[in-house]
Design a protein around this motif. Structure first.
Motif, PDB file in Angstrom:
ATOM      1  N   HIS A   1    -132.370  51.423 -33.993  1.00 30.02           N
ATOM      2  CA  HIS A   1    -131.907  50.656 -32.841  1.00 30.02           C
ATOM      3  C   HIS A   1    -131.634  51.628 -31.701  1.00 30.02           C
ATOM      4  O   HIS A   1    -131.021  52.675 -31.905  1.00 30.02           O
TER       5      HIS A   1
ATOM      6  N   GLN B   1    -122.302  53.270 -14.799  1.00 27.85           N
ATOM      7  CA  GLN B   1    -120.875  53.408 -15.099  1.00 27.85           C
ATOM      8  C   GLN B   1    -120.559  52.715 -16.428  1.00 27.85           C
ATOM      9  O   GLN B   1    -121.102  51.639 -16.685  1.00 27.85           O
TER      10      GLN B   1
ATOM     11  N   GLU C   1    -118.368  50.377 -17.990  1.00 27.14           N
ATOM     12  CA  GLU C   1    -117.417  49.392 -17.447  1.00 27.14           C
ATOM     13  C   GLU C   1    -116.390  49.018 -18.506  1.00 27.14           C
ATOM     14  O   GLU C   1    -116.751  48.705 -19.635  1.00 27.14           O
TER      15      GLU C   1
ATOM     16  N   LEU D   1    -111.918  46.558 -15.997  1.00 24.28           N
ATOM     17  CA  LEU D   1    -112.136  45.906 -14.706  1.00 24.28           C
ATOM     18  C   LEU D   1    -113.614  45.595 -14.513  1.00 24.28           C
ATOM     19  O   LEU D   1    -114.460  46.434 -14.829  1.00 24.28           O
ATOM     20  N   VAL D   2    -113.914  44.405 -13.991  1.00 27.07           N
ATOM     21  CA  VAL D   2    -115.301  44.080 -13.653  1.00 27.07           C
ATOM     22  C   VAL D   2    -115.626  44.814 -12.364  1.00 27.07           C
ATOM     23  O   VAL D   2    -114.955  44.642 -11.348  1.00 27.07           O
TER      24      VAL D   2
ATOM     25  N   LYS E   1    -121.559  47.520 -20.126  1.00 21.40           N
ATOM     26  CA  LYS E   1    -120.319  46.817 -20.459  1.00 21.40           C
ATOM     27  C   LYS E   1    -119.909  47.124 -21.895  1.00 21.40           C
ATOM     28  O   LYS E   1    -120.647  46.783 -22.819  1.00 21.40           O
TER      29      LYS E   1
ATOM     30  N   GLU F   1    -117.703  45.852 -23.785  1.00 19.61           N
ATOM     31  CA  GLU F   1    -117.447  44.707 -24.673  1.00 19.61           C
ATOM     32  C   GLU F   1    -118.749  44.161 -25.258  1.00 19.61           C
ATOM     33  O   GLU F   1    -118.732  43.376 -26.207  1.00 19.61           O
ATOM     34  N   HIS F   2    -119.890  44.555 -24.675  1.00 17.09           N
ATOM     35  CA  HIS F   2    -121.178  44.161 -25.238  1.00 17.09           C
ATOM     36  C   HIS F   2    -121.713  45.200 -26.201  1.00 17.09           C
ATOM     37  O   HIS F   2    -122.462  44.881 -27.112  1.00 17.09           O
TER      38      HIS F   2
ATOM     39  N   PRO G   1    -119.795  45.094 -30.106  1.00 13.66           N
ATOM     40  CA  PRO G   1    -120.354  44.215 -31.151  1.00 13.66           C
ATOM     41  C   PRO G   1    -121.770  44.629 -31.574  1.00 13.66           C
ATOM     42  O   PRO G   1    -122.160  44.399 -32.714  1.00 13.66           O
ATOM     43  N   GLN G   2    -122.525  45.242 -30.657  1.00 14.90           N
ATOM     44  CA  GLN G   2    -123.865  45.728 -31.038  1.00 14.90           C
ATOM     45  C   GLN G   2    -123.751  46.817 -32.088  1.00 14.90           C
ATOM     46  O   GLN G   2    -124.551  46.888 -33.016  1.00 14.90           O
TER      47      GLN G   2
ATOM     48  N   ALA H   1    -123.119  45.199 -35.303  1.00 13.64           N
ATOM     49  CA  ALA H   1    -124.354  44.598 -35.813  1.00 13.64           C
ATOM     50  C   ALA H   1    -125.279  45.670 -36.394  1.00 13.64           C
ATOM     51  O   ALA H   1    -125.907  45.449 -37.432  1.00 13.64           O
ATOM     52  N   VAL H   2    -125.354  46.818 -35.742  1.00  8.99           N
ATOM     53  CA  VAL H   2    -126.197  47.920 -36.239  1.00  8.99           C
ATOM     54  C   VAL H   2    -125.687  48.374 -37.604  1.00  8.99           C
ATOM     55  O   VAL H   2    -126.450  48.566 -38.546  1.00  8.99           O
TER      56      VAL H   2
ATOM     57  N   ILE I   1    -131.695  47.754 -39.928  1.00  4.30           N
ATOM     58  CA  ILE I   1    -131.522  48.919 -39.043  1.00  4.30           C
ATOM     59  C   ILE I   1    -131.002  50.092 -39.860  1.00  4.30           C
ATOM     60  O   ILE I   1    -129.975  50.002 -40.534  1.00  4.30           O
TER      61      ILE I   1
ATOM     62  N   ASP J   1    -114.889  54.158 -17.217  1.00  2.00           N
ATOM     63  CA  ASP J   1    -113.543  53.889 -17.739  1.00  2.00           C
ATOM     64  C   ASP J   1    -113.258  54.769 -18.970  1.00  2.00           C
ATOM     65  O   ASP J   1    -114.035  54.790 -19.920  1.00  2.00           O
TER      66      ASP J   1
END
Lengths: 255, 71
Positions: free
Chosen positions: A62, A69, A71, A74-75, A84, A86-87, A90-91, A94-95, A101, A114
């Motif tokens: 994978h 940046q 992130e 703060l957005v 991001k 927060e994305h 979880p990846q 999953a890996v 994988i 950050d």
């Protein structure tokens, strides 16, 4: 050209796509001139990936890109290109969980971001059971440094650079001793992680961070590919082939 | 707290205007998501709000994806 056409039409008429996740181009019929299936798919590929053709293949590794940046809480305003966290977290789960994988290749070209989000990603990668290899291309600056060293094996392109400089506080900062102490503790966390996951010494890392003779408007040090390897921050100079070879060797070893 | 080579005033330029940000909670392919309204009226996928790691591996559920909804 296609994007302009799409915008013009979108402003003039209502679009109700059958599948809301698929952007529907109102010019599909006019543009394709009868050969719809092939051309429509290609335009979508250009729209989404910026290329006319993307190789179709299956792999047991994978690839995760850390770009722009990092992130965090703060957005960031839209002029920033961001990853991001927060994305990504979880990846990573999953890996680690997926039986298909076998390994993770992390490609970095980041300007930092950050601190806590970056440290969270670095800690997640460092604690993975599956082999992780990182490759720094272009730049792996600031919080990109702990992310790069969190991999089991790290590579850097000879032309890539890594900037090590002090952490900055954003927002309202009180000019009191406690602010400085907090900043110093945060720096200690980062330095502690980097020295624990690479061969650079604490003293060397701090000296690079507080160097006043290199950057024009800041303090810190820019390490080019070879410098990063010499000081023990990164394991090897290399590109995609070397990083993939190392990852596949680790996967074979784990079998 | 930021650790970046880009100056903070550049990174956070326009941050105050983000209060006007229009967010929409929406379900895409059985996955709860948060969309951000873009200037041309379409939406961009801002965040996937799921507890299933599989959702985060789906190509069509990656942040920044443009989504056209009926008005």
């Amino acid at each position: 050209m296609f994007k302009d056409a799409k915008r013009r039409n979108y402003n003039n008429k209502e679009i109700i796509p059958s599948d809301p996740t698929e952007p529907q181009d109102p010019n599909e019929g006019e543009r394709t001139g009868g050969n719809e299936a092939d051309n429509v798919d290609r335009s979508k590929v250009v729209d989404e990936l910026g290329a006319t053709d993307v190789p179709d293949m299956n792999s047991d590794i994978h690839v995760l890109t850390i770009i722009g940046q990092v992130e965090g809480h703060l957005v960031m305003p839209p002029q920033n290109k961001t990853t991001k966290y927060e994305h990504v977290i979880p990846q990573l789960v999953a890996v680690e969980e997926s039986p298909e994988i076998k390994g993770l290749l992390v490609i970095l070209n980041t300007v930092g971001g950050d601190v806590e989000a970056g440290l969270a990603l670095a800690e997640m990668m460092a604690s993975m059971r599956k082999p992780v290899v990182s490759l720094v291309l272009g730049g792996g600056h600031s919080i990109g440094v702990p992310i790069a060293v969190s991999a089991r094996r790290s590579f850097i392109a000879s032309t890539a650079t890594m900037t090590i400089h002090p952490i900055r506080m954003t927002g309202q900062v009180l000019g009191v001793q406690q602010s400085f102490d907090y900043l110093e503790r945060m720096q200690d966390r980062v330095i502690g992680f980097v020295t624990a996951h690479s061969n650079i010494s604490d003293r060397q890392m701090r000296s690079y961070m507080m160097n006043t003779g290199e950057l024009a408007r800041d303090i810190g040090t820019v390490l080019a590919g070879e410098d990063a390897v010499k000081c023990g921050l990164i394991d090897e100079i290399g590109g995609l082939a070397e990083a993939l070879a190392s990852l596949h060797a680790m996967i074979d070893e784990a079998k | 707290m930021l650790w970046s080579i880009i100056p903070t005033d550049v990174v956070f330029n326009g941050f105050e205007q983000q209060e006007d940000l229009q967010l929409l909670d929406y379900e895409l392919e059985s996955c709860p998501c948060r969309l951000r309204r873009l200037t041309d009226g379409s939406f961009g996928l801002e965040t996937v709000c799921s507890t299933n790691p599989k959702h985060f591996m789906q190509r069509n559920l990656q942040p920044g994806r443009r989504i056209f909804l009926s008005k």
